[in-house]
Design an enzyme around this catalytic site. Structure first.
Site, PDB file in Angstrom:
ATOM      1  CB  THR A  21      -0.666   6.327   0.345  1.00 44.63           C
ATOM      2  OG1 THR A  21      -1.484   5.168   0.271  1.00 44.63           O
ATOM      3  CG2 THR A  21      -1.264   7.398  -0.550  1.00 44.63           C
ATOM      4  NE  ARG A  38      -8.476   7.877  -4.674  1.00 44.49           N
ATOM      5  CZ  ARG A  38      -7.920   7.612  -3.506  1.00 44.49           C
ATOM      6  NH1 ARG A  38      -6.652   7.299  -3.429  1.00 44.49           N
ATOM      7  NH2 ARG A  38      -8.631   7.664  -2.395  1.00 44.49           N
ATOM      8  CB  VAL A  39      -4.887  12.691  -6.435  1.00 49.25           C
ATOM      9  CG1 VAL A  39      -4.204  13.267  -5.208  1.00 49.25           C
ATOM     10  CG2 VAL A  39      -3.912  12.640  -7.614  1.00 49.25           C
ATOM     11  N   GLY A  40      -5.746  10.766  -3.803  1.00 46.58           N
ATOM     12  CA  GLY A  40      -6.491  10.706  -2.543  1.00 46.58           C
ATOM     13  C   GLY A  40      -6.155  11.865  -1.620  1.00 46.58           C
ATOM     14  CG  ASP A  41      -6.475  11.025   2.544  1.00 49.91           C
ATOM     15  OD1 ASP A  41      -6.290  10.049   1.767  1.00 49.91           O
ATOM     16  OD2 ASP A  41      -6.301  10.941   3.769  1.00 49.91           O
ATOM     17  CB  SER A  94      -0.938  -0.005   1.217  1.00 46.33           C
ATOM     18  OG  SER A  94      -0.188  -0.211   2.388  1.00 46.33           O
ATOM     19  N   GLY A 129      -9.667   8.169   1.240  1.00 49.02           N
ATOM     20  CA  GLY A 129      -9.220   9.547   1.089  1.00 49.02           C
ATOM     21  C   GLY A 129     -10.329  10.508   0.706  1.00 49.02           C
ATOM     22  CB  THR A 153      -4.755   5.828   7.295  1.00 45.00           C
ATOM     23  OG1 THR A 153      -4.669   4.699   6.425  1.00 45.00           O
ATOM     24  CG2 THR A 153      -5.308   5.391   8.645  1.00 45.00           C
ATOM     25  N   GLY A 154      -7.175   5.638   5.291  1.00 48.54           N
ATOM     26  CA  GLY A 154      -8.495   5.132   4.943  1.00 48.54           C
ATOM     27  C   GLY A 154      -9.003   5.795   3.679  1.00 48.54           C
ATOM     28  CB  THR A 167      -1.895   6.007   4.023  1.00 46.33           C
ATOM     29  OG1 THR A 167      -2.687   5.988   2.862  1.00 46.33           O
ATOM     30  CG2 THR A 167      -1.015   7.218   4.081  1.00 46.33           C
TER      31      THR A 167
END
Ligand code: ASP
Length: 331
Positions: free
Chosen positions: A209, A219-222, A88, A245, A242-243, A191
């Site tokens: 992450t 796609r981009v997360g938090d 991850s 995003g 974490t989790g 993450t």
């Protein structure tokens, strides 16, 4: 105590005020204040999930030697990024649905300086590129090819990050029913977010992450977003997430946790409040796991998640342990 002084004291925490006093070279520190200072837990490092234990060990080498929190968090999370068995983060991370490993990372120091990279491919340690963005450019975030070109220019080496094991998992996923409905669960995320306070009481944080496994390309997360995946305000403390995003971004998660601590909440209370806000703002909560981790200027630590199962590693002079965070719902 005047109301003004009281409000300021509760916002910063007595530790924050005294540390600021020390840092400014003030010599009018009373015996009582000295006692408070010695009860502040520092240096200290905390980080998300099981992989935090190995990462903390590396960070601790720097912190225990009087090094600064920024160097510690960078060195710490690099361990996880370079661990090919970790699915991850960094090398060996699960790819997007097109089989590309795309990485997100950010870093923030005690002076509110920050750097981030997103949708970065082919570089094993995105956290170090994020630090270069912070230190070598007037910008905060570089993405995609621009981030990659910058990394190469800065001397980073190109590397294929898709390990045979991650590729096999992706090929299997492509054949499966799961690919019709991407879900975030304990196998496809995790993450590493790390927060450290050094010997002089300065706080830095890092977050890195490979994101949501089999996500849409692009796609981009938090995790690379300052205020979402990570936030540090050295007057108050730091937080990381974490989790899922998308859910963290919607509430500006880590910034909210820090602001709640500024208003006087403990790290634990602040993380819980942010988790409750996520629950309140989402109609469908099933499978929506998010965890927050936070530290304040007293070296107090807290973590909270939507569902059970979130844990974090802590290392300081008297502690080295993996702790289960509190949660709202049992999975
Ligand atoms: N927050 C990360 C993301 O949404 C994933 C994770 O922490 O599990 O990209």
């Amino acid at each position: 105590m005047s109301r003004r002084k009281f409000l300021k004291t509760s916002a910063l925490g007595i530790g924050g005020i005294l540390l600021a006093k020390c840092a400014s070279g003030s010599d009018d520190i009373t015996l009582e204040e000295k006692t408070v200072l010695t009860t502040i837990t520092k240096p200290i490092v905390i980080s998300t999930w099981n992989h935090g234990t190995a990462a903390n060990k590396e960070a601790w080498k720097i912190l225990s030697d009087g090094g600064n929190a920024l160097d510690a968090v960078e060195a710490g999370v690099r361990v996880t990024e370079s661990d090919a068995t970790n699915r991850s983060v960094g090398l060996g991370g699960l790819p997007d649905r097109e089989g590309k490993v795309t990485l997100d990372a950010c870093i923030m120091n005690h002076e509110n300086e920050c750097g981030a990279v997103a949708f970065l491919q082919g570089i094993e340690n995105p956290i170090s590129v994020a630090r270069k963005v912070m230190e070598e450019t007037p910008h905060v975030m570089l993405v995609g090819k621009g981030a990659f070109d910058f990394a190469i220019e800065q001397g980073f080496e190109k590397r294929d990050l898709l390990t045979p094991e991650a590729k096999e998992a992706w090929l299997k996923w492509k054949e499966s029913e799961a690919q019709k409905k991407p879900d975030i669960n304990s196998e496809n995320h995790d993450t590493i977010g790390m927060l450290a306070m050094d010997e002089v009481g300065n706080i830095s944080g890092a977050c890195t992450t490979s994101g949501w496994a089999y996500k849409l390309h692009g796609r981009v997360g938090d995790s690379p977003i300052i205020g979402a995946g990570l936030f540090v305000d050295n007057e108050v403390g730091g937080a990381c997430a974490t989790g899922m995003g998308e859910a963290v971004i919607r509430i500006a998660g880590s910034a909210i946790v820090v602001e709640l601590m500024r208003q006087g909440k403990t790290p634990n209370e602040a993380c819980k409040e942010a988790v409750k806000r996520i629950i309140k703002k989402h109609k469908e909560i099933k499978g929506l796991q998010v965890g927050f981790l936070a530290i304040n200027k007293n070296g107090e630590v807290g973590g909270h998640s939507v569902f059970s199962g979130f844990n974090y590693a802590q290392k300081d002079n008297s502690t080295e342990e993996l702790k289960d965070a509190d949660y709202e719902m049992k999975r």
